[in-house]
Design a protein around this motif. Structure first.
Motif, PDB file in Angstrom:
ATOM      1  N   ARG A  20       0.832  -1.203   0.000  1.00  0.00           N
ATOM      2  CA  ARG A  20       0.000   0.000   0.000  1.00  0.00           C
ATOM      3  C   ARG A  20       0.869   1.256   0.000  1.00  0.00           C
ATOM      4  NH1 ARG A  20      -3.111  -3.054   3.804  1.00  0.00           N
ATOM      5  NH2 ARG A  20      -2.157  -1.921   5.549  1.00  0.00           N
ATOM      6  N   ALA A  21       1.974   1.218   0.739  1.00  0.00           N
ATOM      7  CA  ALA A  21       2.867   2.376   0.758  1.00  0.00           C
ATOM      8  C   ALA A  21       3.472   2.616  -0.624  1.00  0.00           C
ATOM      9  CB  ALA A  21       3.969   2.162   1.789  1.00  0.00           C
ATOM     10  N   ALA A  22       3.867   1.540  -1.313  1.00  0.00           N
ATOM     11  CA  ALA A  22       4.429   1.690  -2.662  1.00  0.00           C
ATOM     12  C   ALA A  22       3.403   2.302  -3.609  1.00  0.00           C
ATOM     13  CB  ALA A  22       4.905   0.339  -3.181  1.00  0.00           C
ATOM     14  N   ALA A  23       2.147   1.854  -3.506  1.00  0.00           N
ATOM     15  CA  ALA A  23       1.092   2.417  -4.360  1.00  0.00           C
ATOM     16  C   ALA A  23       0.892   3.901  -4.044  1.00  0.00           C
ATOM     17  CB  ALA A  23      -0.204   1.640  -4.154  1.00  0.00           C
ATOM     18  N   ARG A  24       0.914   4.233  -2.771  1.00  0.00           N
ATOM     19  CA  ARG A  24       0.751   5.639  -2.361  1.00  0.00           C
ATOM     20  C   ARG A  24       1.880   6.506  -2.896  1.00  0.00           C
ATOM     21  NH1 ARG A  24       0.468   7.266   4.056  1.00  0.00           N
ATOM     22  NH2 ARG A  24       1.828   9.085   3.998  1.00  0.00           N
ATOM     23  N   LEU A  25       3.100   5.938  -2.960  1.00  0.00           N
ATOM     24  CA  LEU A  25       4.265   6.683  -3.430  1.00  0.00           C
ATOM     25  C   LEU A  25       4.455   6.601  -4.934  1.00  0.00           C
ATOM     26  CD1 LEU A  25       6.663   5.481  -0.606  1.00  0.00           C
ATOM     27  CD2 LEU A  25       5.859   7.834  -0.904  1.00  0.00           C
ATOM     28  N   HIS A  26       3.583   5.835  -5.602  1.00  0.00           N
ATOM     29  CA  HIS A  26       3.665   5.654  -7.061  1.00  0.00           C
ATOM     30  C   HIS A  26       5.028   5.073  -7.464  1.00  0.00           C
ATOM     31  CE1 HIS A  26      -0.099   7.874  -7.462  1.00  0.00           C
ATOM     32  NE2 HIS A  26       0.405   8.784  -6.658  1.00  0.00           N
ATOM     33  N   MET A  27       5.412   4.001  -6.767  1.00  0.00           N
ATOM     34  CA  MET A  27       6.649   3.312  -7.076  1.00  0.00           C
ATOM     35  C   MET A  27       6.428   1.818  -6.862  1.00  0.00           C
ATOM     36  SD  MET A  27       8.822   4.338  -3.636  1.00  0.00           S
ATOM     37  CE  MET A  27      10.335   3.544  -4.169  1.00  0.00           C
ATOM     38  N   SER A  28       7.373   0.997  -7.299  1.00  0.00           N
ATOM     39  CA  SER A  28       7.253  -0.433  -7.075  1.00  0.00           C
ATOM     40  C   SER A  28       7.775  -0.785  -5.687  1.00  0.00           C
ATOM     41  CB  SER A  28       8.029  -1.211  -8.142  1.00  0.00           C
ATOM     42  OG  SER A  28       9.398  -0.867  -8.122  1.00  0.00           O
ATOM     43  N   GLN A  29       7.426  -1.978  -5.226  1.00  0.00           N
ATOM     44  CA  GLN A  29       7.746  -2.345  -3.854  1.00  0.00           C
ATOM     45  C   GLN A  29       9.224  -2.648  -3.613  1.00  0.00           C
ATOM     46  OE1 GLN A  29       4.897  -5.000  -2.110  1.00  0.00           O
ATOM     47  NE2 GLN A  29       6.340  -5.743  -0.564  1.00  0.00           N
ATOM     48  N   PRO A  30       9.935  -3.337  -4.520  1.00  0.00           N
ATOM     49  CA  PRO A  30      11.339  -3.688  -4.230  1.00  0.00           C
ATOM     50  C   PRO A  30      12.237  -2.504  -3.897  1.00  0.00           C
ATOM     51  CG  PRO A  30      10.516  -5.018  -6.031  1.00  0.00           C
ATOM     52  CD  PRO A  30       9.469  -3.989  -5.765  1.00  0.00           C
ATOM     53  N   PRO A  31      12.229  -1.411  -4.703  1.00  0.00           N
ATOM     54  CA  PRO A  31      13.113  -0.291  -4.322  1.00  0.00           C
ATOM     55  C   PRO A  31      12.694   0.376  -3.015  1.00  0.00           C
ATOM     56  CG  PRO A  31      11.753   0.294  -6.222  1.00  0.00           C
ATOM     57  CD  PRO A  31      11.585  -1.168  -6.001  1.00  0.00           C
ATOM     58  N   LEU A  32      11.403   0.324  -2.698  1.00  0.00           N
ATOM     59  CA  LEU A  32      10.958   0.866  -1.418  1.00  0.00           C
ATOM     60  C   LEU A  32      11.521   0.034  -0.270  1.00  0.00           C
ATOM     61  CD1 LEU A  32       9.254   2.729   0.345  1.00  0.00           C
ATOM     62  CD2 LEU A  32       7.283   1.239  -0.107  1.00  0.00           C
ATOM     63  N   SER A  33      11.443  -1.287  -0.394  1.00  0.00           N
ATOM     64  CA  SER A  33      11.984  -2.170   0.639  1.00  0.00           C
ATOM     65  C   SER A  33      13.478  -1.954   0.816  1.00  0.00           C
ATOM     66  CB  SER A  33      11.700  -3.633   0.288  1.00  0.00           C
ATOM     67  OG  SER A  33      10.308  -3.885   0.241  1.00  0.00           O
ATOM     68  N   ARG A  34      14.199  -1.808  -0.302  1.00  0.00           N
ATOM     69  CA  ARG A  34      15.652  -1.589  -0.220  1.00  0.00           C
ATOM     70  C   ARG A  34      15.965  -0.262   0.462  1.00  0.00           C
ATOM     71  NH1 ARG A  34      15.444  -3.921  -5.518  1.00  0.00           N
ATOM     72  NH2 ARG A  34      15.501  -1.845  -6.477  1.00  0.00           N
ATOM     73  N   ALA A  35      15.178   0.772   0.180  1.00  0.00           N
ATOM     74  CA  ALA A  35      15.417   2.074   0.798  1.00  0.00           C
ATOM     75  C   ALA A  35      15.231   2.003   2.306  1.00  0.00           C
ATOM     76  CB  ALA A  35      14.478   3.127   0.195  1.00  0.00           C
ATOM     77  N   ILE A  36      14.214   1.273   2.759  1.00  0.00           N
ATOM     78  CA  ILE A  36      13.971   1.153   4.202  1.00  0.00           C
ATOM     79  C   ILE A  36      15.094   0.351   4.862  1.00  0.00           C
ATOM     80  CG2 ILE A  36      12.391   0.318   5.972  1.00  0.00           C
ATOM     81  CD1 ILE A  36      11.432   2.775   4.393  1.00  0.00           C
ATOM     82  N   LYS A  37      15.572  -0.699   4.189  1.00  0.00           N
ATOM     83  CA  LYS A  37      16.686  -1.481   4.748  1.00  0.00           C
ATOM     84  C   LYS A  37      17.934  -0.613   4.864  1.00  0.00           C
ATOM     85  CE  LYS A  37      17.068  -5.185   5.691  1.00  0.00           C
ATOM     86  NZ  LYS A  37      16.921  -5.838   7.032  1.00  0.00           N
ATOM     87  N   ARG A  38      18.194   0.219   3.850  1.00  0.00           N
ATOM     88  CA  ARG A  38      19.364   1.103   3.914  1.00  0.00           C
ATOM     89  C   ARG A  38      19.222   2.097   5.070  1.00  0.00           C
ATOM     90  NH1 ARG A  38      18.883   1.066  -1.810  1.00  0.00           N
ATOM     91  NH2 ARG A  38      17.801   3.075  -1.746  1.00  0.00           N
ATOM     92  N   LEU A  39      18.005   2.571   5.278  1.00  0.00           N
ATOM     93  CA  LEU A  39      17.765   3.501   6.380  1.00  0.00           C
ATOM     94  C   LEU A  39      18.029   2.822   7.724  1.00  0.00           C
ATOM     95  CD1 LEU A  39      16.763   6.260   7.383  1.00  0.00           C
ATOM     96  CD2 LEU A  39      14.425   5.359   7.263  1.00  0.00           C
ATOM     97  N   GLU A  40      17.575   1.585   7.868  1.00  0.00           N
ATOM     98  CA  GLU A  40      17.815   0.845   9.108  1.00  0.00           C
ATOM     99  C   GLU A  40      19.309   0.622   9.328  1.00  0.00           C
ATOM    100  OE1 GLU A  40      13.881  -1.849   9.910  1.00  0.00           O
ATOM    101  OE2 GLU A  40      15.186  -2.489   8.260  1.00  0.00           O
ATOM    102  N   THR A  41      20.024   0.301   8.250  1.00  0.00           N
ATOM    103  CA  THR A  41      21.470   0.100   8.348  1.00  0.00           C
ATOM    104  C   THR A  41      22.169   1.394   8.746  1.00  0.00           C
ATOM    105  OG1 THR A  41      21.408  -1.660   6.687  1.00  0.00           O
ATOM    106  CG2 THR A  41      23.541  -0.597   7.091  1.00  0.00           C
ATOM    107  N   HIS A  42      21.734   2.501   8.131  1.00  0.00           N
ATOM    108  CA  HIS A  42      22.331   3.804   8.428  1.00  0.00           C
ATOM    109  C   HIS A  42      22.127   4.186   9.887  1.00  0.00           C
ATOM    110  CE1 HIS A  42      23.502   8.001   7.900  1.00  0.00           C
ATOM    111  NE2 HIS A  42      22.362   8.369   8.465  1.00  0.00           N
ATOM    112  N   LEU A  43      20.937   3.898  10.431  1.00  0.00           N
ATOM    113  CA  LEU A  43      20.624   4.275  11.806  1.00  0.00           C
ATOM    114  C   LEU A  43      21.073   3.223  12.814  1.00  0.00           C
ATOM    115  CD1 LEU A  43      17.039   5.756  11.301  1.00  0.00           C
ATOM    116  CD2 LEU A  43      19.160   7.016  11.703  1.00  0.00           C
ATOM    117  N   GLY A  44      21.389   2.029  12.347  1.00  0.00           N
ATOM    118  CA  GLY A  44      21.793   0.960  13.240  1.00  0.00           C
ATOM    119  C   GLY A  44      20.675   0.475  14.127  1.00  0.00           C
ATOM    120  N   ALA A  45      19.439   0.492  13.593  1.00  0.00           N
ATOM    121  CA  ALA A  45      18.279   0.096  14.395  1.00  0.00           C
ATOM    122  C   ALA A  45      17.229  -0.538  13.493  1.00  0.00           C
ATOM    123  CB  ALA A  45      17.676   1.298  15.120  1.00  0.00           C
ATOM    124  N   THR A  46      16.531  -1.536  14.023  1.00  0.00           N
ATOM    125  CA  THR A  46      15.394  -2.109  13.320  1.00  0.00           C
ATOM    126  C   THR A  46      14.191  -1.208  13.542  1.00  0.00           C
ATOM    127  OG1 THR A  46      16.221  -4.353  13.644  1.00  0.00           O
ATOM    128  CG2 THR A  46      13.880  -4.119  13.118  1.00  0.00           C
TER     129      THR A  46
END
Length: 283
Positions: A20-46
């Motif tokens: 639903r978030a990908a649809a709201r952002l008008h993007m596909s789901q895989p790059p959205l998932s990768r962006a969130i994983k990178r954010l978690e890695t950057h912050l060092g937190a789940t």
């Protein structure tokens, strides 16, 4: 940390679902998932607990959501305040239906507080145009109800309202706790004029061809029921005039309240309006 990534995270955190978030952002789901994983890695937190049915926020994710919303609100205000200072700030809003909806009232209050220098113009639309003049270029953003043809538009869901059948108070079905569409088979329904958006027309007809008087405004719908005994649908939660009642329809999908604007519109006032609307309608 980019603002774009924070917007991605807020969308997932608010929708609690990557699809639903990908649809709201008008993007596909895989790059959205990768962006969130990178954010978690950057912050060092789940930030999110993932499951087949959706996601939930971790305590760290809750903290980031609150901080990100505040930061994005401030970022959205910058171009709007610059435009206001330049003396060129105005926003035309299209409204469909009840402008006294508590969500709309809260939005008006918060928008006026955040943007005191913006001149807001309001255009009320009738039921024949669910985009409230958006496609004709008459408004910048619409507060309306889905479904309708979303081609070329960006749409943000604000709330989902259950719907019911509008009946005369003395109708044989008026005392029922709930109804199904099959209970209304063969009844005359109020109708929208030819040329009305097909998705909009189909939803308010319960997905089937119907016959009945043609209406263009909410009061005309109610008058058709009161004077002719026709039936139709309405979002629940609105007070019915004397002589009418609304009975919940168990097998109808909710009516979605949405904000809609032209995709790619660079008006700096729109992002802030949409964010404030999202908050106002979810209280």
């Amino acid at each position: 940390m980019e603002l774009r990534t924070l917007r991605y995270f807020v969308a997932v955190a608010e929708e609690l679902h990557f699809g639903r978030a990908a649809a709201r952002l008008h993007m596909s789901q895989p790059p959205l998932s990768r962006a969130i994983k990178r954010l978690e890695t950057h912050l060092g937190a789940t930030l999110l607990h993932r499951s087949p049915t959706g996601v939930t926020l971790t305590p760290a994710g809750t903290v980031l959501l609150n901080e990100a919303r505040d930061l994005l609100d401030r970022a959205d205000l910058i171009p709007a305040r610059v435009a206001a200072e330049a003396g060129a700030a105005s926003l035309t809003i299209g409204l469909l239906g009840d402008g006294t909806d508590l969500g709309a009232v809260r939005l008006a209050d918060s928008y006026r507080e955040r943007h005191p220098g913006v001149e807001v113009r309001v255009r009320e639309a009738d039921l024949t145009d669910p985009t409230c003049g958006l496609r004709a270029g008459l408004v910048d953003v619409a507060l309306t109800r889905a479904p309708f043809d979303e081609t070329g538009l960006a749409v943000r869901e604000l709330r989902a309202d259950p719907v019911g059948a509008v009946l005369r108070a003395d109708d044989p079905l008026a005392d029922r706790a709930h109804l199904e569409l099959a209970d209304l088979a063969g009844r005359r329904w109020f109708q929208f004029p030819d040329g009305t958006d097909p998705q909009w027309w189909s939803y308010w007809n319960g997905g089937e061809p119907r016959e009945g008087p043609v209406v263009r405004a909410v009061q005309e719908c109610r008058s058709a029921v009161l004077w002719n005994g026709t039936v139709g649908m309405t979002p629940l939660g609105h007070a019915m005039p004397e002589g009418l009642t609304a009975v919940p329809l168990a097998d109808m999908a909710p009516s979605r309240v949405v904000a809609a604007w032209s995709a790619g519109d660079t008006n700096p006032l729109i992002p802030s309006f949409v964010r404030l609307a999202t908050a106002a309608y979810r209280r």
